[in-house]
Design a protein around this motif. Structure first.
Motif, mmCIF file in Angstrom:
data_model
loop_
_atom_site.group_PDB
_atom_site.id
_atom_site.type_symbol
_atom_site.label_atom_id
_atom_site.label_comp_id
_atom_site.label_asym_id
_atom_site.label_seq_id
_atom_site.Cartn_x
_atom_site.Cartn_y
_atom_site.Cartn_z
ATOM 1 N N ARG A 1 41.894 -12.112 15.535
ATOM 2 C CA ARG A 1 41.277 -11.606 17.472
ATOM 3 C C ARG A 1 40.900 -10.372 17.498
ATOM 4 O O ARG A 1 39.957 -9.942 18.351
ATOM 5 C CB ARG A 1 43.099 -11.640 17.711
ATOM 6 C CG ARG A 1 42.761 -13.766 18.246
ATOM 7 C CD ARG A 1 42.385 -13.827 19.338
ATOM 8 N NE ARG A 1 42.708 -15.502 19.573
ATOM 9 C CZ ARG A 1 42.425 -16.451 19.922
ATOM 10 N NH1 ARG A 1 40.477 -15.572 19.742
ATOM 11 N NH2 ARG A 1 42.475 -17.107 20.665
ATOM 12 N N PRO B 1 30.751 -27.829 25.634
ATOM 13 C CA PRO B 1 32.332 -27.765 25.393
ATOM 14 C C PRO B 1 32.719 -29.266 24.495
ATOM 15 O O PRO B 1 34.022 -29.776 24.264
ATOM 16 C CB PRO B 1 32.864 -26.826 25.723
ATOM 17 C CG PRO B 1 32.112 -26.443 27.049
ATOM 18 C CD PRO B 1 30.708 -26.410 26.041
ATOM 19 N N ASP C 1 27.036 -25.282 29.945
ATOM 20 C CA ASP C 1 27.443 -24.402 29.443
ATOM 21 C C ASP C 1 29.138 -25.816 29.325
ATOM 22 O O ASP C 1 30.222 -25.438 29.840
ATOM 23 C CB ASP C 1 28.096 -23.574 30.951
ATOM 24 C CG ASP C 1 27.374 -22.467 31.279
ATOM 25 O OD1 ASP C 1 26.688 -22.567 29.156
ATOM 26 O OD2 ASP C 1 26.691 -21.995 31.039
ATOM 27 N N PRO D 1 38.156 -19.230 17.408
ATOM 28 C CA PRO D 1 36.803 -19.118 15.525
ATOM 29 C C PRO D 1 36.389 -20.717 15.308
ATOM 30 O O PRO D 1 37.123 -21.506 15.340
ATOM 31 C CB PRO D 1 37.129 -18.182 15.152
ATOM 32 C CG PRO D 1 38.689 -17.349 15.501
ATOM 33 C CD PRO D 1 38.960 -18.323 16.779
ATOM 34 N N THR E 1 37.463 -13.796 21.817
ATOM 35 C CA THR E 1 37.624 -15.378 22.782
ATOM 36 C C THR E 1 37.746 -17.104 21.888
ATOM 37 O O THR E 1 37.174 -16.588 21.778
ATOM 38 C CB THR E 1 36.899 -15.433 24.959
ATOM 39 O OG1 THR E 1 35.641 -15.997 23.818
ATOM 40 C CG2 THR E 1 37.708 -13.978 24.949
ATOM 41 N N GLY E 2 38.703 -17.262 22.475
ATOM 42 C CA GLY E 2 38.285 -19.040 21.734
ATOM 43 C C GLY E 2 38.879 -18.928 20.380
ATOM 44 O O GLY E 2 39.531 -18.279 19.947
ATOM 45 N N GLY F 1 29.854 -24.431 19.654
ATOM 46 C CA GLY F 1 29.852 -24.701 21.198
ATOM 47 C C GLY F 1 28.353 -24.166 21.574
ATOM 48 O O GLY F 1 27.814 -24.757 22.225
ATOM 49 N N GLU F 2 28.458 -22.857 20.984
ATOM 50 C CA GLU F 2 27.273 -21.809 20.805
ATOM 51 C C GLU F 2 26.046 -21.911 20.745
ATOM 52 O O GLU F 2 25.378 -22.787 21.010
ATOM 53 C CB GLU F 2 27.530 -20.426 20.285
ATOM 54 C CG GLU F 2 28.322 -19.459 20.802
ATOM 55 C CD GLU F 2 29.169 -18.409 20.836
ATOM 56 O OE1 GLU F 2 28.582 -18.195 19.332
ATOM 57 O OE2 GLU F 2 30.137 -17.719 21.012
ATOM 58 N N LEU G 1 34.963 -22.859 16.614
ATOM 59 C CA LEU G 1 34.915 -23.834 17.392
ATOM 60 C C LEU G 1 34.110 -23.272 18.635
ATOM 61 O O LEU G 1 32.432 -23.600 18.682
ATOM 62 C CB LEU G 1 36.321 -24.595 18.404
ATOM 63 C CG LEU G 1 37.078 -25.229 17.106
ATOM 64 C CD1 LEU G 1 37.652 -25.976 18.611
ATOM 65 C CD2 LEU G 1 35.908 -26.170 17.011
ATOM 66 N N ARG G 2 34.433 -22.207 18.985
ATOM 67 C CA ARG G 2 33.719 -21.517 19.369
ATOM 68 C C ARG G 2 31.695 -21.751 19.078
ATOM 69 O O ARG G 2 30.758 -20.936 20.554
ATOM 70 C CB ARG G 2 33.899 -19.272 19.320
ATOM 71 C CG ARG G 2 32.687 -19.079 21.224
ATOM 72 C CD ARG G 2 33.796 -17.241 20.928
ATOM 73 N NE ARG G 2 33.193 -17.075 20.163
ATOM 74 C CZ ARG G 2 34.707 -16.837 19.375
ATOM 75 N NH1 ARG G 2 35.514 -16.874 19.833
ATOM 76 N NH2 ARG G 2 34.149 -15.743 17.911
ATOM 77 N N GLU G 3 31.941 -20.954 17.932
ATOM 78 C CA GLU G 3 30.190 -20.991 17.093
ATOM 79 C C GLU G 3 29.273 -22.725 17.502
ATOM 80 O O GLU G 3 29.074 -22.510 17.604
ATOM 81 C CB GLU G 3 31.166 -20.365 15.685
ATOM 82 C CG GLU G 3 30.756 -18.514 15.831
ATOM 83 C CD GLU G 3 32.309 -17.905 16.630
ATOM 84 O OE1 GLU G 3 32.377 -17.273 16.297
ATOM 85 O OE2 GLU G 3 33.121 -19.633 16.112
ATOM 86 N N HIS H 1 37.190 -12.221 17.405
ATOM 87 C CA HIS H 1 36.717 -12.886 17.787
ATOM 88 C C HIS H 1 37.536 -12.814 19.146
ATOM 89 O O HIS H 1 39.073 -12.940 18.866
ATOM 90 C CB HIS H 1 37.130 -14.168 16.885
ATOM 91 C CG HIS H 1 35.928 -13.927 15.564
ATOM 92 N ND1 HIS H 1 34.699 -14.277 15.718
ATOM 93 C CD2 HIS H 1 35.869 -14.000 14.778
ATOM 94 C CE1 HIS H 1 34.180 -14.694 15.104
ATOM 95 N NE2 HIS H 1 34.820 -13.972 13.806
#
Length: 195
Positions: free
Chosen positions: A118, A159, A155, A126, A123-124, A132-133, A128-130, A121
């Motif tokens: 945190r 996800p 958007d 780590p 939000t989200g 998704g991006e 999984l967020r990347e 990173h």
């Protein structure tokens, strides 16, 4: 335990050992002792390179996030070739067919690891967020090329694909067949694919 053996690229050897344990035995089996035993080195080696086991795990997660960058580049470069469904099926299988599912479990269930992550990173989750991006960037490129509907809600789609793929691959005993992943991708993208 070998103690006088010179180790080349200790971090990568330890990370590789951790990945093998995660793939073979799951996140519950991942301990500093298990990692050093798998790597064939003394336990102190890990603690000479990392202040504690949670720092090791945070660095492992960060290293795997960095690898997503290379995968993201390759996926975006594939835009306009093959089919959107095949490209995404391959990317999601490459992502979740490896150690990513176990790493996500580590992040979710280890409080100290999550707290360390945190710091960088916010939000989200780590990894999984990347991921998704990565999917969103690819879908945007395909939309520019006209292979995704102009009004597609990327958007939401990105996800949704990540979550659905994660659920498909979460059962380590039976990874999905490529046809199952392709069907999931096709279903999620049904309204966004022209024709």
């Amino acid at each position: 335990m070998p103690t006088g053996v010179a180790l080349r690229d200790v971090r990568e050897q330890l990370f590789g050992a951790a990945e093998r344990i995660l793939l073979r035995d799951g996140p519950d089996a991942l301990t500093s002792r298990a990692v050093t035993t798998e790597a064939g080195c003394a336990k102190g080696v890990l603690h000479r390179h990392f202040t504690d086991f949670d720092e090791f795990l945070a660095e492992l997660v960060q290293d795997r996030i960095t690898r997503i960058g290379a995968q993201a580049h390759a996926l975006t470069e594939s835009a306009g070739t093959g089919t959107v469904v095949a490209n995404l099926t391959g990317a999601l299988t490459d992502l979740f067919g490896t150690v990513a599912v176990s790493i996500v479990s580590l992040v979710i269930f280890r409080d100290e690891l999550r707290a360390r992550l945190r710091r960088t990173h916010r939000t989200g989750i780590p990894l999984l967020r990347e991921a998704g991006e990565m999917i969103a960037a690819y879908l945007r490129r395909e939309r520019e090329l006209g292979r995704i509907a102009a009004d597609a809600d990327i958007d939401t789609l990105a996800p949704t694909l990540i979550g659905a793929a994660h659920m498909r691959f979460a059962d380590r005993s039976a990874p999905p067949e490529p046809e199952q992943v392709a069907k999931m991708v096709t279903t999620v993208l049904a309204a966004a694919l022209p024709g």
